[in-house]
Scaffold this active site. Structure first.
Site, mmCIF file in Angstrom:
data_model
loop_
_atom_site.group_PDB
_atom_site.id
_atom_site.type_symbol
_atom_site.label_atom_id
_atom_site.label_comp_id
_atom_site.label_asym_id
_atom_site.label_seq_id
_atom_site.Cartn_x
_atom_site.Cartn_y
_atom_site.Cartn_z
ATOM 1 N N ASN A 172 13.634 34.501 7.009
ATOM 2 C CA ASN A 172 13.200 34.243 5.640
ATOM 3 C C ASN A 172 14.422 33.890 4.802
ATOM 4 O O ASN A 172 15.159 34.757 4.348
ATOM 5 C CB ASN A 172 12.489 35.468 5.069
ATOM 6 C CG ASN A 172 11.159 35.722 5.749
ATOM 7 O OD1 ASN A 172 10.186 35.017 5.510
ATOM 8 N ND2 ASN A 172 11.130 36.709 6.642
ATOM 9 N N GLU A 173 14.641 32.607 4.646
ATOM 10 C CA GLU A 173 15.823 32.106 3.965
ATOM 11 C C GLU A 173 15.694 32.247 2.445
ATOM 12 O O GLU A 173 14.594 32.511 1.932
ATOM 13 C CB GLU A 173 16.049 30.634 4.336
ATOM 14 C CG GLU A 173 16.243 30.379 5.830
ATOM 15 C CD GLU A 173 17.605 30.846 6.343
ATOM 16 O OE1 GLU A 173 18.278 31.644 5.670
ATOM 17 O OE2 GLU A 173 18.002 30.408 7.444
ATOM 18 N N PRO A 174 16.804 32.084 1.699
ATOM 19 C CA PRO A 174 16.724 32.116 0.238
ATOM 20 C C PRO A 174 15.630 31.199 -0.282
ATOM 21 O O PRO A 174 15.482 30.061 0.170
ATOM 22 C CB PRO A 174 18.116 31.609 -0.176
ATOM 23 C CG PRO A 174 19.010 32.054 0.930
ATOM 24 C CD PRO A 174 18.194 31.914 2.174
ATOM 25 N N SER A 190 12.428 32.313 -0.165
ATOM 26 C CA SER A 190 11.189 32.808 0.430
ATOM 27 C C SER A 190 10.433 33.689 -0.564
ATOM 28 O O SER A 190 11.035 34.492 -1.277
ATOM 29 C CB SER A 190 11.482 33.597 1.711
ATOM 30 O OG SER A 190 12.057 32.777 2.695
ATOM 31 N N THR A 215 22.948 29.778 7.837
ATOM 32 C CA THR A 215 22.374 30.401 9.033
ATOM 33 C C THR A 215 22.709 29.574 10.270
ATOM 34 O O THR A 215 23.048 30.118 11.330
ATOM 35 C CB THR A 215 20.851 30.530 8.880
ATOM 36 O OG1 THR A 215 20.563 31.301 7.715
ATOM 37 C CG2 THR A 215 20.230 31.198 10.094
#
Length: 648
Positions: free
Chosen positions: A171-173, A175, A190
């Protein structure tokens, strides 16, 4: 029933006060081994409780380096203590997309190797996102994944790691807190962090299937773990910062039963650890006074000797003034401590008063042994000091602990073979060189990202690194007979993942130590890295020296062990016990020594998150250290290399 930590939190006012900046319950352990054991024990207790009730224990599991020790402990509980996993159902957080299960990068393979192949869990109870689906199948699959979790009653314990962007799972920035299992695109940071595992960022899949933030927050209990200083900054934001979509891990603050489990290095930027005087009255000792005074100097933008009683009072250190007497007394004490760390004589200044110096005046000259985990760490991390030791007449040895062979690009192998083929005059040897070149060229042409090199190519890559180290050593003035290539067996796997070190690695190290009998040992002190080569290499040195201590070896009683930092970060000024000033001329010499490692020049195989070349990182780091000493009111230097002494 409340455990001890919960009782403390409820009943002890001092406990609550010291954690007043923390918005989620946080537990700190001495190291990642102890923290991992705690987590494994909590999981084992859940499994046992559920077994007694005849219910499934549902676990949400991560991959990556952080949970490896947790899984090792669970395997130990199963094999040696009879813990059964027959009632366990698992749901993994994520998987790269696309990804086949038998790939060396697959999370299916990771989980099998580290956990599932070693316990009695039913295969139908294991759920890992499927990276082989077509894009059209993914959305329906993700809905089904969610339904399976819901049908079994939800996840009892969700174990999490954390990325440097604050991502949990993938869950990347950006999300959403309500997000569910889905296909996502990976953040650039990432991808950079994963590049070493994939032998280059261009080989990292751009997408992944991940549980959503909402899925994670639906778990009954959440443990987030983080090890090492590399995670310290994001942990501070996660634990003490505001809830924000730009740092998905901060959503954990809104979970009613979440615990952050850290080693000391990952916790190092939390307020209660980094600046404890801001949360409660401190029990002051010499080390804490030094750290607080340096911090106050930076906070007020004043040199140490200019700090006042009012400055100390304003920043929560009034009780220190009351205890010591005056700002002037504290300032002078800390200033003198810092001044005594600075030495242009890293091997000790002969025939001089050494009572206020970091190193002894005698014996002179000293036998010096510098351990370099990879063939370039010596010049990158302490090249200026190394050349100073040589210039000042010490008997300097360098031990290259690993071959560094996996960090050489395939093109470099072909370039060297092509040169060998053209340079050799003897017909038979020329023919053999040409044959080897053609075979290597064919293999590399058929090679896929992540494929293992055969032993011959690994040997050639190791020889390239060895030749570069010899060139750099000669440039630094080290006699070739003083350059030792240990090729420790733990490293020689041909993959990023290494074997655990063994007595064989220790025996090789012991043999060299006993041959040289050094008065000084220098080693890479990346203690916060729980799984990297540097940490393993240091542990081998420490274990070797401890074995010598147990044998009461006489020569060791006169030996100091100094730790330098690697290419990634520097010691805190408050921790440095020896600071070696490096002038402009020696900085240029250091750079030239680093340039001798041509296979690592322009672009390294494993650059980490910092895409700059190693010489650029080293120069900036050394100049920043010098600038910090200058800002504290000490002499102004071009650059400084810092060291911490290891006390057995």
């Amino acid at each position: 029933m409340l455990d001890q930590a919960a009782k403390e939190k409820v009943y002890d006012p001092a406990y609550s006060e010291s954690r007043k900046f923390e918005k989620v319950h946080t537990r700190i352990y001495e190291d990642s081994n102890k923290a991992s054991y705690y987590l494994a024990k909590r999981i084992a207790l859940l499994i046992q409780e559920k077994t007694k009730k005849g219910q499934p224990a549902v676990l949400g599991l991560p991959t990556g380096s952080s949970p490896i020790k947790v899984y090792e402990n669970l395997v130990h509980f199963h094999k040696d203590q009879g813990l059964s996993f027959r009632n366990v159902v698992t749901f993994n957080l994520d998987e790269y997309y696309p990804m086949v299960p038998d790939s060396i990068h697959s999370y299916v393979r990771f989980m099998n190797e580290h956990l599932f192949d070693h316990i009695d869990i039913a295969r139908e109870s294991i759920h890992i996102p499927d990276g082989t689906l077509t894009k059209e199948q993914v959305q329906k699959y993700c809905r089904t994944y969610e339904q399976k979790i819901e049908k079994i009653g939800g996840i009892d314990i969700q174990l999490l790691g954390i990325g440097r962007t604050g991502h949990v799972g993938f869950n990347e920035p950006g999300s959403s807190i309500n997000s569910r299992t889905r296909l996502i695109r990976l953040d650039k940071v990432t991808i950079l962090d994963a590049a070493s595992d994939f032998f280059g960022e261009e080989n990292v899949p751009a997408r992944a299937i991940t549980m959503g933030v909402g899925t994670i927050l639906s778990a009954k209990k959440i443990y987030l773990m983080a090890w090492g200083e590399g995670k310290a900054a994001i942990i501070k934001q996660t634990v003490e910062g505001p809830v924000t979509e730009s740092i998905p891990a901060t959503f954990l603050q809104q979970h009613s039963n979440c615990e952050i489990v850290l080693d000391q290095a990952a916790a190092s930027q939390l307020t209660r650890v980094d600046t404890p005087w801001l949360v409660s009255e401190c029990s002051w000792n010499e080390k804490l006074i030094k750290k607080a005074t340096i911090w106050l100097s930076g906070k007020t933008n004043k040199a140490i000797l200019k700090l006042t009683n009012e400055d100390y009072n304003e920043y929560g250190m009034g009780n220190l003034i009351a205890e010591i007497g005056s700002a002037e007394e504290i300032n002078l004490k800390v200033f003198n401590q810092l001044q005594s760390t600075i030495s242009g004589w890293p091997g000790g200044k002969p025939k001089a008063d050494d009572s206020q110096r970091p190193e002894r005046a005698s014996p002179y000259p000293k036998r010096v042994l510098i351990f370099s985990p990879h063939p370039d760490d010596d010049v990158i991390s302490m090249g200026g000091t190394l050349m100073r030791l040589v210039d000042q007449g010490h008997d300097v040895h360098v031990a290259y602990q690993t071959s560094g062979n996996i960090a050489v690009f395939d093109d470099d192998v072909l370039r060297f073979l092509d040169f060998a083929h053209e340079a050799i005059q003897h017909d038979e040897a020329k023919s053999e060189a040409k044959k080897l070149f053609e075979e290597t060229q064919f293999f590399i042409g058929q090679k896929h990202a992540g494929d293992l090199d055969p032993p011959k190519i690994l040997e050639l890559k190791g020889l390239i690194r060895k030749g570069e180290a010899l060139s750099a050593g000669r440039y630094c003035g080290i006699d070739e007979k003083n350059m030792h290539f240990l090729n420790l067996p733990f490293y020689e796997t041909g993959t990023v993942k290494k074997k655990p070190f063994s007595q064989l690695d220790i025996d090789i190290t012991l043999k060299l130590l006993n041959e040289i009998k050094p008065h000084q040992i220098f080693a890479a002190g990346d203690l916060s890295d729980p799984h990297g080569t540097h940490r393993v290499c240091l542990q081998i040195i420490i274990n070797s020296v401890e074995q010598l201590i147990s044998e009461n070896i006489d020569w060791l009683k006169d030996t100091y062990l100094w730790l330098y930092r690697g290419a990634w970060q520097e010691w805190d000024i408050a921790d440095m016990e020896m600071a070696v000033p490096i002038g402009p001329k020696d900085m240029k010499r250091k750079r030239n020594a680093i340039f001798r490692h041509q296979s690592q020049k322009d672009k390294a195989m494993f650059p980490g998150a910092d895409e700059r070349e190693f010489w650029q990182r080293a120069e900036q780091r050394n100049r920043e250290t010098a600038n910090k000493y200058d800002q504290l009111g000490l002499a102004e230097y071009e650059a400084v290399e810092g060291f911490v002494r290891y006390h057995f």
